[in-house]
Write an enzyme that holds these catalytic residues in place. Structure first.
Site, short mmCIF file in Angstrom:
data_model
loop_
_atom_site.label_atom_id
_atom_site.label_comp_id
_atom_site.label_asym_id
_atom_site.label_seq_id
_atom_site.Cartn_x
_atom_site.Cartn_y
_atom_site.Cartn_z
N HIS A 274 70.63 28.14 90.18
CA HIS A 274 69.72 27.80 89.08
C HIS A 274 68.33 28.31 89.40
O HIS A 274 67.92 28.28 90.56
CB HIS A 274 69.70 26.28 88.86
CG HIS A 274 69.18 25.92 87.51
ND1 HIS A 274 67.84 25.76 87.26
CD2 HIS A 274 69.82 25.73 86.33
CE1 HIS A 274 67.69 25.48 85.98
NE2 HIS A 274 68.86 25.46 85.39
N ASP B 204 76.98 24.27 83.84
CA ASP B 204 78.11 25.00 83.27
C ASP B 204 79.38 24.90 84.11
O ASP B 204 80.46 25.20 83.61
CB ASP B 204 77.74 26.48 83.08
CG ASP B 204 76.69 26.65 82.01
OD1 ASP B 204 76.93 26.15 80.90
OD2 ASP B 204 75.63 27.24 82.28
N1 COA Z 1 76.86 33.44 92.85
C1 COA Z 1 76.58 34.19 93.94
N2 COA Z 1 75.33 34.48 94.34
C2 COA Z 1 74.33 33.99 93.60
C3 COA Z 1 74.53 33.22 92.47
C4 COA Z 1 75.87 32.95 92.10
N3 COA Z 1 76.14 32.21 91.01
N4 COA Z 1 73.35 32.85 91.93
C5 COA Z 1 72.41 33.40 92.71
N5 COA Z 1 73.01 34.09 93.73
C6 COA Z 1 72.33 34.81 94.78
C7 COA Z 1 71.91 36.18 94.30
O1 COA Z 1 72.91 37.15 94.51
C8 COA Z 1 70.69 36.42 95.13
O2 COA Z 1 71.09 36.78 96.42
P1 COA Z 1 70.35 37.97 97.20
O3 COA Z 1 68.92 37.48 97.33
O4 COA Z 1 71.10 38.06 98.48
O5 COA Z 1 70.46 39.17 96.31
C9 COA Z 1 70.05 35.04 95.23
O6 COA Z 1 71.13 34.12 95.07
C10 COA Z 1 69.00 34.77 94.17
O7 COA Z 1 69.56 35.10 92.91
P2 COA Z 1 68.70 35.47 91.63
O8 COA Z 1 69.56 36.18 90.65
O9 COA Z 1 67.41 36.15 92.03
O10 COA Z 1 68.32 34.03 91.10
P3 COA Z 1 67.83 33.74 89.65
O11 COA Z 1 66.94 32.57 89.75
O12 COA Z 1 67.28 34.97 89.03
O13 COA Z 1 69.17 33.40 88.87
C11 COA Z 1 70.92 32.37 87.78
C12 COA Z 1 69.52 32.19 88.37
C13 COA Z 1 71.32 31.05 87.12
C14 COA Z 1 70.90 33.46 86.70
C15 COA Z 1 71.90 32.75 88.90
O14 COA Z 1 71.98 31.71 89.83
C16 COA Z 1 73.28 33.09 88.36
O15 COA Z 1 73.52 34.25 88.01
N6 COA Z 1 74.21 32.10 88.26
C17 COA Z 1 75.48 32.34 87.69
C18 COA Z 1 75.41 32.23 86.17
C19 COA Z 1 75.26 30.81 85.71
O16 COA Z 1 75.94 29.90 86.17
N7 COA Z 1 74.37 30.62 84.75
C20 COA Z 1 74.11 29.32 84.16
C21 COA Z 1 72.79 28.80 84.61
S1 COA Z 1 72.57 27.11 84.10
#
Ligand code: COA
Length: 374
Positions: free
Chosen positions: A259, A310
């Site tokens: 998140h 989710d």
């Molecule tokens: N699975 C695996 N790795 C994940 C992850 C996940 N669900 N969510 C984050 N990470 C990792 C990323 O790969 C990244 O790793 P790195 O630094 O080694 O590249 C790190 O955690 C940070 O991720 P980032 O995308 O920069 O975080 P964010 O704050 O931009 O993203 C989300 C937030 C929610 C988009 C992200 O956690 C995600 O894609 N989750 C899955 C989708 C989801 O469940 N969405 C609903 C949100 S309520």
């Protein structure tokens, strides 16, 4: 220009009195009321009223808003005609976005942009989104849409319109709880999209259409559908750990984890996890809950990521019997209350939302006539 932050992480973009989110403490409140209190004592209707009016309703006010919601559930017949024309392969979120956009053309009072008129639009859109979702599920399966109930709560009405049968009290109550938990979440991507659109003084329908588009993506509301698809691929509890191990080795994102704001347990996941366990027991099929627990433990241990809203809503909706591809539309049936609350707030204190981009392209590019370009 100030420092550029990709994804606007931790950027405070507006003032709001609607929802407060403390990612370090894992605390979520709607107008100061703790989400755990709402989960225990409230209803979706009462929560929507709270979001729209910044105060908990009296019994009379609650009765009134329930009446208004029930009275606003029907779809214009010509919108139903339009739905019959859409390809049956259209995704439910695409259809929802299209129908909400089309609803603006049926608003006979569209020139009226007073707060009172926009409040009525908030009520109407909240009431009618479940009708669109259920009507589409029937239409794509070649069935006539089922007319909404003249009374009864938001959750019961949605379940009824999908199956034509009155749901049992446990399922209605469970869905009502899920709707409370999803109703608002500060400046998430879809709410931001709604506020950006409202900030141009475009109408409520345009703002909610923008929000639905943003919600559909798999990094936002679309994640719940991807979670249940993953659980179905895993198929059996014994496969869960190796599946996640391999997915993480391949550097895949595990949907339903991580998140932008929470660094602790998502307080909404706490309730949905309990509901997933209880539904598993009630349906005599604890597979989805058990798989989810294994995945949750593994992802926490190996990536330090917590389950978000989710992750458990996916198994909850599956065990409630919803078709998988409706998952994100169920999210919209609830979040519309928050979106519209934010749109009303945006109109009340509006300033155009127009950030800057840090230009990183070439500074000077010679204009070469087309016949001379390589
Ligand atoms: N699975 C695996 N790795 C994940 C992850 C996940 N669900 N969510 C984050 N990470 C990792 C990323 O790969 C990244 O790793 P790195 O630094 O080694 O590249 C790190 O955690 C940070 O991720 P980032 O995308 O920069 O975080 P964010 O704050 O931009 O993203 C989300 C937030 C929610 C988009 C992200 O956690 C995600 O894609 N989750 C899955 C989708 C989801 O469940 N969405 C609903 C949100 S309520």
């Amino acid at each position: 220009m100030s420092t550029t932050i990709d994804g606007l992480e931790d950027i405070v973009a507006t003032h709001s009195r609607i929802c407060d989110l403390d990612g370090k403490l894992g605390k979520l409140t709607y107008v100061g009321v703790d989400i755990h209190d709402l989960a225990q004592h409230s209803s979706f209707e009462e929560t929507a009223y709270l979001l729209w009016n910044s105060v908990l309703p009296t019994q009379t006010q609650l009765d009134e808003v329930k009446e208004q919601l029930c009275a606003s559930r029907a779809l214009p017949p010509r919108l139903i005609d339009l739905m019959w024309l859409l390809p049956t392969t259209s995704t439910p979120m695409d259809v929802l976005r299209t129908c909400v956009s089309a609803l603006s053309t049926f608003d006979a009072d569209s020139h009226n942009t007073s707060h009172a008129a926009n409040y009525q639009r908030a009520v109407h859109l909240t009431a009618v989104i479940p009708t669109i979702v259920a009507a589409w599920d029937n239409i794509r399966n070649g069935r006539e849409p089922i007319a909404p109930l003249p009374d009864g709560d938001h959750a019961t009405n949605l379940l009824y319109m999908l199956s034509g049968k009155m749901p049992d009290a446990y399922t209605s109550h469970g869905l009502d709880l899920a709707l409370i938990l999803h109703a608002d979440h500060e400046l998430n991507a879809s709410t931001f999209a709604a506020r950006v659109t409202a900030g141009t003084l475009a109408d409520v329908y345009a703002a909610i259409t923008s929000a639905i588009g943003a919600l559909s993506g798999s990094l936002h509301g679309g994640a719940n559908e991807q979670v249940i698809r993953m659980l179905l691929r895993i198929g059996d509890v014994s496969n869960a750990e190796s599946y996640i191990h391999d997915a993480l080795e391949r550097k895949e994102r595990i949907m339903g984890f991580g998140h932008r704001v929470y660094r602790t347990e998502d307080p909404r996941a706490t309730h949905l996890r309990a509901m997933s366990e209880e539904l598993g027991k009630r349906t005599n099929d604890t597979r989805w809950y058990e798989m989810s627990r294994i995945i949750e433990k593994y992802v926490k241990e190996h990536k330090g990521l917590n389950a978000n809203v989710d992750f458990y809503s996916a198994s909850v909706y599956y065990m409630m019997g919803f078709p998988i591809d409706l998952d994100t539309t169920i999210f919209a049936c609830s979040r519309v209350a928050g979106w519209t609350a934010h749109v009303l707030e945006q109109y009340a204190h509006n300033r155009l939302i127009r950030p800057r981009a840090e230009y990183i392209g070439p500074k000077v590019t010679e204009y070469v006539p087309i016949e001379k370009r390589g």
